[in-house]
Design a protein around this motif. Sequence first.
Motif, PDB file in Angstrom:
ATOM      1  N   LEU A  62     -86.212  31.007  22.752  1.00 41.50           N
ATOM      2  CA  LEU A  62     -86.882  31.653  21.441  1.00 41.50           C
ATOM      3  C   LEU A  62     -88.342  30.869  21.230  1.00 41.50           C
ATOM      4  O   LEU A  62     -88.424  29.713  21.515  1.00 41.50           O
ATOM      5  CB  LEU A  62     -86.363  31.321  20.357  1.00 41.50           C
ATOM      6  N   ILE A  63     -89.296  31.481  20.930  1.00 41.84           N
ATOM      7  CA  ILE A  63     -90.491  31.081  20.582  1.00 41.84           C
ATOM      8  C   ILE A  63     -91.179  31.527  19.250  1.00 41.84           C
ATOM      9  O   ILE A  63     -91.289  32.843  19.081  1.00 41.84           O
ATOM     10  CB  ILE A  63     -91.751  31.494  21.583  1.00 41.84           C
ATOM     11  N   PRO A  64     -91.161  30.511  18.190  1.00 39.40           N
ATOM     12  CA  PRO A  64     -91.723  31.152  16.936  1.00 39.40           C
ATOM     13  C   PRO A  64     -92.974  31.498  17.062  1.00 39.40           C
ATOM     14  O   PRO A  64     -94.032  30.754  17.695  1.00 39.40           O
ATOM     15  CB  PRO A  64     -91.366  29.938  15.909  1.00 39.40           C
ATOM     16  N   TYR A  65     -93.621  32.429  16.303  1.00 36.18           N
ATOM     17  CA  TYR A  65     -94.887  33.236  16.200  1.00 36.18           C
ATOM     18  C   TYR A  65     -95.356  33.220  14.979  1.00 36.18           C
ATOM     19  O   TYR A  65     -94.813  34.132  14.287  1.00 36.18           O
ATOM     20  CB  TYR A  65     -95.012  34.369  17.382  1.00 36.18           C
ATOM     21  N   GLY A  66     -96.467  32.592  14.186  1.00 38.27           N
ATOM     22  CA  GLY A  66     -97.084  32.691  13.252  1.00 38.27           C
ATOM     23  C   GLY A  66     -98.246  33.790  13.233  1.00 38.27           C
ATOM     24  O   GLY A  66     -98.100  34.952  13.267  1.00 38.27           O
ATOM     25  N   GLY A  67     -99.372  33.348  13.187  1.00 34.56           N
ATOM     26  CA  GLY A  67    -100.587  33.986  13.282  1.00 34.56           C
ATOM     27  C   GLY A  67    -101.348  33.989  14.657  1.00 34.56           C
ATOM     28  O   GLY A  67    -102.169  34.631  14.998  1.00 34.56           O
ATOM     29  N   GLY A  68    -100.748  33.526  15.856  1.00 34.57           N
ATOM     30  CA  GLY A  68    -101.233  33.459  16.949  1.00 34.57           C
ATOM     31  C   GLY A  68    -102.469  32.504  17.350  1.00 34.57           C
ATOM     32  O   GLY A  68    -103.165  32.932  18.256  1.00 34.57           O
ATOM     33  N   THR A  69    -102.640  31.843  16.416  1.00 30.64           N
ATOM     34  CA  THR A  69    -104.119  31.148  16.466  1.00 30.64           C
ATOM     35  C   THR A  69    -103.898  29.697  17.288  1.00 30.64           C
ATOM     36  O   THR A  69    -104.935  29.037  17.149  1.00 30.64           O
ATOM     37  CB  THR A  69    -104.567  30.822  15.074  1.00 30.64           C
ATOM     38  N   SER A  70    -102.919  29.359  17.786  1.00 31.02           N
ATOM     39  CA  SER A  70    -102.781  28.160  18.578  1.00 31.02           C
ATOM     40  C   SER A  70    -104.066  27.708  19.687  1.00 31.02           C
ATOM     41  O   SER A  70    -104.094  28.980  20.486  1.00 31.02           O
ATOM     42  CB  SER A  70    -101.563  27.788  19.334  1.00 31.02           C
ATOM     43  N   VAL A  71    -104.433  26.768  19.758  1.00 27.11           N
ATOM     44  CA  VAL A  71    -105.415  26.329  20.711  1.00 27.11           C
ATOM     45  C   VAL A  71    -104.863  25.272  21.570  1.00 27.11           C
ATOM     46  O   VAL A  71    -105.487  24.593  22.305  1.00 27.11           O
ATOM     47  CB  VAL A  71    -106.955  26.024  20.036  1.00 27.11           C
ATOM     48  N   ALA A  72    -103.530  25.021  21.518  1.00 29.82           N
ATOM     49  CA  ALA A  72    -102.941  24.175  22.389  1.00 29.82           C
ATOM     50  C   ALA A  72    -101.702  24.557  23.151  1.00 29.82           C
ATOM     51  O   ALA A  72    -100.951  23.986  23.718  1.00 29.82           O
ATOM     52  CB  ALA A  72    -102.444  22.905  21.511  1.00 29.82           C
ATOM     53  N   GLY A  73    -101.660  25.847  23.294  1.00 25.19           N
ATOM     54  CA  GLY A  73    -100.467  26.395  24.152  1.00 25.19           C
ATOM     55  C   GLY A  73     -99.220  26.564  23.543  1.00 25.19           C
ATOM     56  O   GLY A  73     -98.213  26.651  24.225  1.00 25.19           O
ATOM     57  N   HIS A  74     -99.082  26.395  22.099  1.00 23.62           N
ATOM     58  CA  HIS A  74     -97.646  26.463  21.417  1.00 23.62           C
ATOM     59  C   HIS A  74     -96.865  27.779  21.905  1.00 23.62           C
ATOM     60  O   HIS A  74     -95.799  27.453  21.917  1.00 23.62           O
ATOM     61  CB  HIS A  74     -98.118  26.492  19.932  1.00 23.62           C
ATOM     62  N   ILE A  75     -97.696  28.905  21.809  1.00 22.75           N
ATOM     63  CA  ILE A  75     -96.644  30.043  21.691  1.00 22.75           C
ATOM     64  C   ILE A  75     -96.796  30.853  23.276  1.00 22.75           C
ATOM     65  O   ILE A  75     -96.238  31.739  23.307  1.00 22.75           O
ATOM     66  CB  ILE A  75     -97.301  30.998  20.862  1.00 22.75           C
ATOM     67  N   ASN A  76     -97.208  30.009  24.250  1.00 24.15           N
ATOM     68  CA  ASN A  76     -97.265  30.626  25.427  1.00 24.15           C
ATOM     69  C   ASN A  76     -95.914  30.578  26.193  1.00 24.15           C
ATOM     70  O   ASN A  76     -95.263  29.575  26.315  1.00 24.15           O
ATOM     71  CB  ASN A  76     -98.381  29.974  26.320  1.00 24.15           C
ATOM     72  N   PRO A  77     -95.503  32.004  26.590  1.00 22.33           N
ATOM     73  CA  PRO A  77     -94.085  31.560  27.500  1.00 22.33           C
ATOM     74  C   PRO A  77     -94.071  30.918  28.818  1.00 22.33           C
ATOM     75  O   PRO A  77     -95.239  31.192  29.435  1.00 22.33           O
ATOM     76  CB  PRO A  77     -93.709  33.179  27.510  1.00 22.33           C
TER      77      PRO A  77
END
Length: 534
Positions: A118-133
Amino acid sequence: MRRWNGWGDDKFNLDIPEGGQDFLAERIGQASALNDCTLEQVCAKVPESRLPGLDGLEQLIDTSAETRVRHARGQSLPDWLAMRSGEIGTFPDGVALPNTNSDVQQLLKYAQDNDVHLIPYGGGTSVAGHINPVDQGKPVLTVSLANMNRLIDLDRESQLATFGAGTPGPLVESQLRAHGYTLGHFPQSFELSTIGGWVASRSSGQQSLRYGRIEQLFAGGRIETLQGTLDIPTIPASSAGPDIREMILGSEGRLGLITEVKARITRLPEHERFHVVFFPDWEKARTAARMLVQNRIQLSMLRLSNAIETETQLALAGHPGLISLLEKFLSLRGADDGKCMMTFGVTGSKEQASASLKQARKVCKDYSGVYTGTKLGSKWAEKRFTMPYLREALWQMGYAVDTLETATDWENVDSLLEKIETNLRTGLADKQEKSHVFTHLSHFYGQGCSIYTTYVFRVADTYQETLERWKHLKNTTSEIIVRNGGTISHQHGVGKDHAPFMPVEKGELGMQAIRALTTSFDPEKRLNPTTLVD
């Protein structure tokens, strides 16, 4: 509509004035843009979903190609290059849109029962690779909190507000403003980022001098974990052992999914203005900024641009006639070549604002500051959330732009800043390429401040070569930061991009403690694996 392969609303564009284009061409050369792929071309590359039987969760989980594309990447430069080239790599196998805590619990159970990440997703604004599968051979389900976006409760007496974690910045402020309150948290990503994401990444807002960083605003909340629900009560202060809030702040989805945030709010200010002062040189400007903060003058924000950023901002501002008049005025007052621009905010009651402005102007005058009023400050306030659109404008001209940020103690600011800028400016010399590099200080503390550096370079002939240029600049400069007294991130979090540099800052024992905490909540590493702790 939101851009699928860039920042923000696709109907908004930030134009670069002709003088600004000439400015960049003179410093790093003329550039040619790379070709972008289309959304249809990328959707055609999305494979079949690997999610096993959804067991009645079909109404919560979307496995369509376009939805999976739109949730596959964040907003780092590598993400940008991946989306623009169409070489995204790994896609989530589905995107869940829960509406309630119960829905989130169901999704966690589904992941546990079916060996899904599972990957939590807020606004998709990460600039450090937080939400990348990351492809580890298992299905990946991205969980967007977008539907959990309302003000749930307002306690006027205690000045506490409870929000769904997926509430974006504009909705946080509009829902509070209707009742006469503000949270006061304004990161540059404010337009799209969410209150849950701010907590998960320990973000800082532009007016943190008045309202505090998110750790001062986060009073408690609810986190759904694989081990059950964690409720953090809203106690003003406690000496009852380690603070559980601190475990959740900056946890980046490794412990659980934040679903509700209880935040400390403030009544709307009676007065707010942003003022600009120019200093003749960096030494005087930096010293004035330090004195403003260490003397605890009640400002709401403070930003100090070095000489190159000041020159760049004036060049990109447009209105060359007005800028020329300003330059002549400043030159007559002793702020000519090498001048540095300071922007500061004064917020509060009229009495507070009047006293603060008087004190601030006196300190600035003591260091030869030239006060220019609120006109430039108003322009900054008007455009402060539109600057991320600059990447789109520069990309169309053939330039890539990225930022690096850190924080350090005052005695180390100049040394670290010089090392960062020098490495970025000369890092592509072996390719006969230049970078345009400039910096501002922000988020000031009595002990030190953050250093926020922007660098612009020409794209290469291919996407892959452009990515390699970025990797070299990013990795070598990040190594310099952590080896020379800076944090790997003051406000953007760790994600996957910064995780390799964490051990230098935290030490072996510190990393051991962080790993133990993630293992306690998620022993099988299902939640956002390789983020925060590699």
